[in-house]
Design a protein around this motif. Structure first.
Motif, PDB file in Angstrom:
ATOM      1  N   ARG A  86       0.710  -1.327   0.011  1.00  0.00           N
ATOM      2  CA  ARG A  86      -0.063   0.102  -0.046  1.00  0.00           C
ATOM      3  C   ARG A  86       1.086   1.166   0.230  1.00  0.00           C
ATOM      4  O   ARG A  86       2.006   1.304   0.367  1.00  0.00           O
ATOM      5  CB  ARG A  86      -1.045  -0.041   0.989  1.00  0.00           C
ATOM      6  CG  ARG A  86      -0.220   0.100   2.603  1.00  0.00           C
ATOM      7  CD  ARG A  86      -1.522   0.162   3.422  1.00  0.00           C
ATOM      8  NE  ARG A  86      -0.939   0.227   4.838  1.00  0.00           N
ATOM      9  CZ  ARG A  86      -1.613  -0.033   5.977  1.00  0.00           C
ATOM     10  NH1 ARG A  86      -2.880   0.013   5.871  1.00  0.00           N
ATOM     11  NH2 ARG A  86      -0.884   0.137   7.112  1.00  0.00           N
ATOM     12  N   LEU A 110      -5.301  -3.214   0.134  1.00  0.00           N
ATOM     13  CA  LEU A 110      -4.068  -3.226  -0.151  1.00  0.00           C
ATOM     14  C   LEU A 110      -4.000  -3.166  -1.667  1.00  0.00           C
ATOM     15  O   LEU A 110      -4.935  -3.672  -2.535  1.00  0.00           O
ATOM     16  CB  LEU A 110      -3.228  -4.511   0.300  1.00  0.00           C
ATOM     17  CG  LEU A 110      -3.126  -4.769   1.467  1.00  0.00           C
ATOM     18  CD1 LEU A 110      -2.486  -6.001   2.012  1.00  0.00           C
ATOM     19  CD2 LEU A 110      -2.507  -3.398   2.232  1.00  0.00           C
ATOM     20  N   ASN A 132      -5.726   4.444  -0.336  1.00  0.00           N
ATOM     21  CA  ASN A 132      -5.427   3.447  -1.297  1.00  0.00           C
ATOM     22  C   ASN A 132      -6.660   2.823  -2.051  1.00  0.00           C
ATOM     23  O   ASN A 132      -6.396   2.793  -3.531  1.00  0.00           O
ATOM     24  CB  ASN A 132      -4.965   2.029  -0.630  1.00  0.00           C
ATOM     25  CG  ASN A 132      -3.314   2.507  -0.023  1.00  0.00           C
ATOM     26  OD1 ASN A 132      -2.422   2.213  -0.982  1.00  0.00           O
ATOM     27  ND2 ASN A 132      -3.257   2.932   1.142  1.00  0.00           N
TER      28      ASN A 132
END
Length: 546
Positions: A433, A497, A472
């Motif tokens: 990330r 992620l 993210n």
């Protein structure tokens, strides 16, 4: 470019002779050659220029529909085929996500082998229906040989059966249906599930066991097979994201005590989120003890079984009663190409056939209709058969090994970048990330605390993850619409992620080396925008160490 020919493609009918049947689809050999050469030239140019194109145009659905002219009615009159091919090529080349692009590192869809592209043309020309041997003698034998080669490649037992399917979902589904028929037939009560259905007097509750990392094919298969998704016992995973063996034993014992039948235990050989490989040998032993069918979803990872340095558990694929693999994932076949392997070929016949074995010229012939759910079946095996012959076993394993090597290179590059935080690396999948520099220390300490490697203040652990999850998620949208590269996402232990998966023989080291800075640059942009929208100070300074 494909040039349009403005003459009518239909020859005038010889009405006097009374034998001609004019067809608007007919095309003489010369015209077919001309159009075919032009199309192959256009495809060749497209493949040669992939790296110069954006991975995706990043267009909205409305934009794509506008280019297509999606609201147009079906035309009453036909159009010259050369113009149609030229227009279709322009639409597809300019408005598609290009999974053959060297910086396509998103989903587990491989770059298509050029020979496989040509094989699709050849297969369509013969138009074999690979459901019945009489309808497709050579195609049936090529499919049977390719199934045996795939089994050899991954170390599955010789003498197994199997067939090609549309993809991994259907390959896994066929394995489940084979298990359903086999385990119902094993009961002393004599339950003929295929004739009597799930409501038969002798029917019992059939149970499925799968880890939380199992692909969503399992819900679909449980639903469509009539078992229902409540038949699934979802099992936890350990810190390594592999199935918890103790939890499996407990679930099996509990269900057997309740009178339920443990039907199917699923092991995963390369999860789609992180590439984790379950402890297959241990699961096989537990399944045998419980009398359950052991199925392995190896749609992604099974093809790495004989690659040096691959997870050791992949050597135990041979213990499975059935195994799903997916040549359009890691054998670089154009879509569609899935495959299921079954230790005992007769289990497929018992699950699907309504005919006795078929003999031709006094020899048993394979009717694939008797081994799976489809009657009409396309010639999917040809593209895999040809490309396996083109590169051989050693070349295949070398390409897969290269993908794994590049994934490990990316993991090291991410770890070295001050604004990226690595999480997992297995097979050819990485998760990581973007973390703004002012939050990096907090993020690392929060991760360590959650992993049990540090103790201290709980405050800020969940808050920082929530913030980084939103950041993210917005970053992934920016990456996927930007066209420079393409990654996807995974959620691991509640963290959103970025996820890269390399199943792409076009990817090279410079592509991998460029990725961290592309992600970081776009991450800075998204972070600035979120800070402007939400306020510059989202967390107070860190005043005490955890």
């Amino acid at each position: 470019m494909i040039e349009a020919k403005h003459e009518s493609p239909v020859a005038p009918a010889d009405e006097a002779a009374g034998t001609a049947r004019p067809s608007p689809l007919a095309m003489d050999a010369d015209e077919f050659r001309r159009l075919g050469h032009q199309l192959v030239d256009a495809v060749g140019t497209f493949l040669a220029t992939l790296a110069e194109r954006p991975v995706t145009p990043g267009e909205s659905p409305d934009q794509v529909r506008a280019v297509l002219g999606a609201d147009r009615p079906l035309p009453a009159e036909g159009t010259d085929p050369a113009a149609l091919l030229a227009g279709a090529a322009e639409l597809l080349f300019g408005h598609s996500l290009l999974n053959g692009h060297p910086r396509f590192l998103g989903y587990i869809t491989s770059s298509p082998a050029p020979l496989g592209v040509l094989a699709e043309l050849l297969a369509a020309a013969v138009n074999a229906n690979v459901g019945a041997w009489r309808l497709s003698p050579m195609a049936s034998e090529i499919e049977a040989q390719t199934v045996r080669w795939i089994a050899e490649l991954v170390g599955y037992p010789a003498g197994c059966g199997g067939l090609f399917t549309s993809g991994g979902n259907m390959a896994n589904f066929v394995g489940l249906l084979a298990a359903r028929a086999a385990k119902a037939a094993d009961l002393e009560e004599g339950w003929d599930l295929r004739a009597e259905g799930l409501q038969a007097p002798a029917a019992r509750r059939l149970r499925i066991y799968a880890s939380a990392e199992t692909h969503t094919w399992i819900q679909k298969a449980a639903d469509l097979s009539g078992l229902g998704t409540d038949a699934i016992r979802w099992l936890p995973t350990g810190d390594d994201l592999r199935l918890d063996l103790a939890a499996l034993r407990v679930a099996l014992a509990r269900d057997r005590a309740a009178g339920d039948v443990p039907m199917l235990v699923v092991g995963t050989a390369g999860s789609v989120s992180t590439g984790a490989v379950d402890p297959l040998a241990e699961i096989a032993a537990i399944s045998r003890e419980a009398g359950a069918w052991f199925h392995v979803d190896g749609a992604y990872g099974a093809f790495a079984a004989r690659v040096p340095g691959a997870p050791a558990a992949l050597a135990d694929l041979a213990l499975a009663d059935s195994l799903a693999v997916d040549p359009h994932k890691w054998l670089y076949a154009p879509l569609e190409a899935g495959c299921v392997l079954v230790r005992d070929p007769e289990t497929l016949r018992r699950a699907f056939s309504y005919h006795p074995p078929y003999y031709h010229f006094g020899q048993e012939a394979t009717n694939f209709v008797d081994f799976g759910p489809q009657n009409s079946r396309g010639f999917r095996a040809l593209k895999v058969w040809l490309t396996l012959r083109q590169v051989g076993r050693d070349g295949t394993l070398r390409m897969i090994g290269d993908d794994i090597r590049l994934s490990r290179r990316l993991h090291a590059a991410v770890a070295a970048h001050p604004e990226l935080q690595p999480f997992t690396q297995a097979l050819s999948i990485n998760t990581f990330r973007y973390v703004p520099p002012d939050l990096r220390e907090r993020a690392e300490r929060a991760a360590a605390r959650q992993a049990g490697e540090a103790a201290g203040d709980e405050a800020g652990v969940h808050e920082i993850d929530d913030l980084l999850n939103r950041l993210n998620e917005a970053l992934l949208e920016r990456i996927q619409s930007g066209g420079e590269c393409f990654v996807s996402n995974a959620v691991v232990r509640g963290r959103y992620l970025l996820r890269s998966c390399i199943v792409n023989f076009n990817t090279r080291e410079p592509d991998i080396d460029a990725l961290p800075e592309i992600v970081a640059r776009l991450g800075r942009e998204v972070d600035r925008e979120l800070r402007a929208a939400e306020g510059a100070t989202r967390f107070p300074p860190l005043t005490r160490a955890p």
